[in-house]
Each structure stands twice: as structure tokens, then as C-alpha cells.
Motif scaffolding. Sequence first.
Motif, PDB file in Angstrom:
ATOM      1  N   PRO A  23      36.179  35.465  18.923  1.00  0.00           N
ATOM      2  CA  PRO A  23      37.149  35.604  20.434  1.00  0.00           C
ATOM      3  C   PRO A  23      37.081  36.970  20.774  1.00  0.00           C
ATOM      4  N   VAL A  24      38.189  37.964  19.742  1.00  0.00           N
ATOM      5  CA  VAL A  24      38.630  39.283  20.152  1.00  0.00           C
ATOM      6  C   VAL A  24      37.218  40.356  21.071  1.00  0.00           C
ATOM      7  N   PHE A  25      35.867  40.431  20.386  1.00  0.00           N
ATOM      8  CA  PHE A  25      35.587  41.196  21.106  1.00  0.00           C
ATOM      9  C   PHE A  25      34.901  40.574  22.572  1.00  0.00           C
ATOM     10  N   ASP A  26      34.217  39.415  21.996  1.00  0.00           N
ATOM     11  CA  ASP A  26      34.094  38.956  23.283  1.00  0.00           C
ATOM     12  C   ASP A  26      34.998  38.690  25.052  1.00  0.00           C
ATOM     13  N   LEU A  27      35.932  39.030  24.438  1.00  0.00           N
ATOM     14  CA  LEU A  27      37.272  38.783  25.385  1.00  0.00           C
ATOM     15  C   LEU A  27      37.308  39.630  26.087  1.00  0.00           C
ATOM     16  N   ALA A  28      37.011  41.086  24.836  1.00  0.00           N
ATOM     17  CA  ALA A  28      36.636  42.118  25.672  1.00  0.00           C
ATOM     18  C   ALA A  28      35.827  42.360  27.219  1.00  0.00           C
ATOM     19  N   TYR A  29      35.067  41.694  26.298  1.00  0.00           N
ATOM     20  CA  TYR A  29      33.821  41.583  27.014  1.00  0.00           C
ATOM     21  C   TYR A  29      33.733  40.977  28.350  1.00  0.00           C
ATOM     22  N   TYR A  30      34.632  40.460  28.381  1.00  0.00           N
ATOM     23  CA  TYR A  30      34.565  39.078  29.536  1.00  0.00           C
ATOM     24  C   TYR A  30      35.490  39.462  30.331  1.00  0.00           C
ATOM     25  N   ILE A  31      36.898  40.838  29.683  1.00  0.00           N
ATOM     26  CA  ILE A  31      37.647  41.232  30.906  1.00  0.00           C
ATOM     27  C   ILE A  31      36.935  42.917  31.803  1.00  0.00           C
ATOM     28  N   VAL A  32      36.468  43.719  31.061  1.00  0.00           N
ATOM     29  CA  VAL A  32      35.855  44.873  31.418  1.00  0.00           C
ATOM     30  C   VAL A  32      34.460  44.093  32.094  1.00  0.00           C
ATOM     31  N   SER A  33      34.526  42.620  32.804  1.00  0.00           N
ATOM     32  CA  SER A  33      32.516  42.530  32.867  1.00  0.00           C
ATOM     33  C   SER A  33      33.453  42.332  34.312  1.00  0.00           C
ATOM     34  N   ILE A  34      34.669  41.199  34.042  1.00  0.00           N
ATOM     35  CA  ILE A  34      34.775  40.742  35.578  1.00  0.00           C
ATOM     36  C   ILE A  34      35.915  41.211  36.056  1.00  0.00           C
ATOM     37  N   LEU A  35      37.330  42.349  35.578  1.00  0.00           N
ATOM     38  CA  LEU A  35      37.122  44.125  35.724  1.00  0.00           C
ATOM     39  C   LEU A  35      36.204  45.020  36.934  1.00  0.00           C
ATOM     40  N   TYR A  36      35.444  44.485  36.099  1.00  0.00           N
ATOM     41  CA  TYR A  36      34.146  45.497  37.560  1.00  0.00           C
ATOM     42  C   TYR A  36      33.850  44.059  38.341  1.00  0.00           C
ATOM     43  N   LEU A  37      34.046  43.315  38.197  1.00  0.00           N
ATOM     44  CA  LEU A  37      33.764  42.286  39.670  1.00  0.00           C
ATOM     45  C   LEU A  37      34.354  42.161  40.886  1.00  0.00           C
ATOM     46  N   LYS A  38      35.644  42.111  40.663  1.00  0.00           N
ATOM     47  CA  LYS A  38      37.414  43.218  41.063  1.00  0.00           C
ATOM     48  C   LYS A  38      37.238  44.085  41.701  1.00  0.00           C
ATOM     49  N   TYR A  39      36.332  45.228  40.994  1.00  0.00           N
ATOM     50  CA  TYR A  39      36.311  46.257  41.915  1.00  0.00           C
ATOM     51  C   TYR A  39      35.574  46.139  43.222  1.00  0.00           C
ATOM     52  N   GLU A  40      34.505  45.297  42.765  1.00  0.00           N
ATOM     53  CA  GLU A  40      33.582  44.412  44.181  1.00  0.00           C
ATOM     54  C   GLU A  40      33.857  44.585  45.796  1.00  0.00           C
ATOM     55  N   PRO A  41      33.808  45.494  47.142  1.00  0.00           N
ATOM     56  CA  PRO A  41      34.069  45.387  48.093  1.00  0.00           C
ATOM     57  C   PRO A  41      33.782  43.344  48.556  1.00  0.00           C
ATOM     58  N   GLY A  42      34.941  43.085  48.624  1.00  0.00           N
ATOM     59  CA  GLY A  42      34.760  42.017  49.057  1.00  0.00           C
ATOM     60  C   GLY A  42      35.654  40.450  48.442  1.00  0.00           C
ATOM     61  N   SER A  43      35.509  40.718  47.349  1.00  0.00           N
ATOM     62  CA  SER A  43      35.191  39.559  45.998  1.00  0.00           C
ATOM     63  C   SER A  43      36.910  39.173  45.655  1.00  0.00           C
ATOM     64  N   VAL A  44      37.718  39.752  45.830  1.00  0.00           N
ATOM     65  CA  VAL A  44      39.328  39.250  46.543  1.00  0.00           C
ATOM     66  C   VAL A  44      38.753  38.347  47.545  1.00  0.00           C
ATOM     67  N   GLU A  45      38.418  38.238  48.354  1.00  0.00           N
ATOM     68  CA  GLU A  45      38.163  38.121  49.811  1.00  0.00           C
ATOM     69  C   GLU A  45      37.607  36.010  49.724  1.00  0.00           C
ATOM     70  N   VAL A  46      35.841  36.317  48.257  1.00  0.00           N
ATOM     71  CA  VAL A  46      35.606  35.300  48.118  1.00  0.00           C
ATOM     72  C   VAL A  46      36.292  34.553  47.474  1.00  0.00           C
ATOM     73  N   SER A  47      37.670  35.193  46.397  1.00  0.00           N
ATOM     74  CA  SER A  47      37.922  34.376  45.634  1.00  0.00           C
ATOM     75  C   SER A  47      39.334  33.386  46.260  1.00  0.00           C
ATOM     76  N   ARG A  48      39.538  34.455  46.859  1.00  0.00           N
ATOM     77  CA  ARG A  48      40.618  33.042  48.261  1.00  0.00           C
ATOM     78  C   ARG A  48      40.267  32.152  49.398  1.00  0.00           C
ATOM     79  N   ARG A  49      38.830  32.677  49.621  1.00  0.00           N
ATOM     80  CA  ARG A  49      37.337  31.919  50.273  1.00  0.00           C
ATOM     81  C   ARG A  49      36.893  30.267  49.753  1.00  0.00           C
TER      82      ARG A  49
END
Length: 293
Positions: A23-49
Motif C-alpha cells: 500500500p505504501v507507494f500507491d498511497l503516495a500516488y493517491y495523495i499527490v494525485s488528489i492533492l493536485y485535484l484540490k489545487y484546482e479552482p473550484g474543487s473545494v466548493e464542489v466538494s462541499r456542494r
Amino acid sequence: MDVLGVLNLGEIAQYFSKMAMFPVFDLAYYIVSILYLKYEPGSVEVSRRSPVASWLCAMLYCFGSYILADIMLGDSPIDYFHNNSHILLATAVWYLIFFCPLNLFYKCVAFLPVKLVLVAMKEVVRTRKIAAGVHHAHHAYHHGWFIMVITGYVKGSGVALMSNFEQLLRGVWRPESNEILNMSFPTKASLYGAILFTLQEAHWLPMSKSTLICLFTLFMATSKVVMTARHSHGSPFALVESWVCHLLFGSPLGSEDSHDHHHSAPAAAPASPAKTKEELNEGTRKRKAKKAE
């Protein structure tokens, strides 16, 4: 020769190529990938809505390459979702990054020294996915070299290639950010890596697969860590691409600035050379949150 014998590089490469990613390397892959998603404009608003839309976007960021490769090879696009442990792990990462109290998890993984380690680990997974994609295509199409290259390419950069579809899930449409038109460094590197692994699979490259995996992983991890640490938009391929494109196509294609990640900032707000576009997107999101308060 004695030094090489002592180091036993062949066995090291063999061990590295067979090392488990979960799980270690896959976990890092998921963290970085979803971290880049949160950087996207409006992604946090979408997560709440709409948490469902946000979760689907996160799953595309984590598993988009598998989905696209399965579609190309005639398999079910939801076949990978039978891996319950991977889905649950990616879902846990998505929840912690978007909904952890006080943003504690996000702040920890976005801390630069931690992020550099995670980025390097993500490139280990990317290289393994490229090699697996080429190997899978080789079994289905023994002499289909172009199919091998395309499948390896998609396995390494499928998330970026599906970015426009992911944008639609968030209610955004930016056709100018098409990854084919504006290829980022990971996308280009995935293409070059797919070519190398195809040559190795066809026995045209005098190198074992384990050694190629080790060397290409070292190149990818080093390049991405340096680019992330320096907040660079450039690419190690820029100089060679500029010369080759001018020679073959009469265009300075390779001299254009490459993006550190496949999501570019809007044209009206040019990126500062001191910051990556992910950081700029994050800054924009925080300013909007302050205004809303």
C-alpha cells in the motif's frame, strides 16, 4: 568490475522491479494525485456542494489511466473498481484531504519536504504502470508495437488525457487545456518511456526490463523532485525538443514552456515563475474563501 560485483547492481534492479507497490507507494500516488485535484479552482466548493462529484473526480485522478487503457483494450472500464482495497484507500485519502478538521492532513502532505518524498514515490508507480501497460499490450498484440506504445503512454498519463472529462464533472469546460495540445512533462516522459519499454519488449533494446525500470524510475523521480522543489515550469526535454522540432517540422514547439502539471492556469492570470500553477490555484482558492468570510 570488482566494484560492480560488490554492488551487485543486477540483483538490486531485479529486487526493485519486483517490489510491491501496495500500500505504501500507491498511497503516495493517491495523495499527490488528489492533492493536485484540490489545487484546482473550484474543487473545494464542489466538494462541499456535491461530495459525489468530488469523489468521482478523485477516482478519475487516481484510476483514470486504468479506465482509459481498459477501454482501449476492449475491457470493462469499471474493471479496476473490483479492487476494493485500492478504492477504499483512495477514498480515505480523498476524505482526509478535503474534509479533515482544520485541514491538518492537507497541511502535512503539502509541506514541501513531505511533498517531495511523495512526488518521488508517485513516479515509482508511474514507471511501473508504463511497463505493465506495454507488457499487457504485448500479450494481446505480439507485433503491435504502436499499440504497445499507446497503451504504455495511456497507463502513464491517462489521468492527464482524461482531464477535460474530469473538468465536466466539476462543471468546468476548458478545451484549451487539452493535454494533447499542451503536453506536460509527465505526459511527454510517459510517451518516451512507453517507447523505451516497447523497444525492450521487442528485444531491440539490449537491456533487461528490471534495469530499465530502475533507470527510468531514477530519471523520473529526480526530474520531478527537482522541478517541484524549484517550482519550475520547464522540462528536461525542452532543449532537445526545440532542436528536433525545428529540424523536422520547422517549428519551435519544444521551446514553449512546459507545465509542471497538466492543469494550466487561466490565460488571464499568467503564472509567476516563482510558483507552480498548483500553488497559484491554491492561493486563488484561499483568497476567495477569505472574501466569502
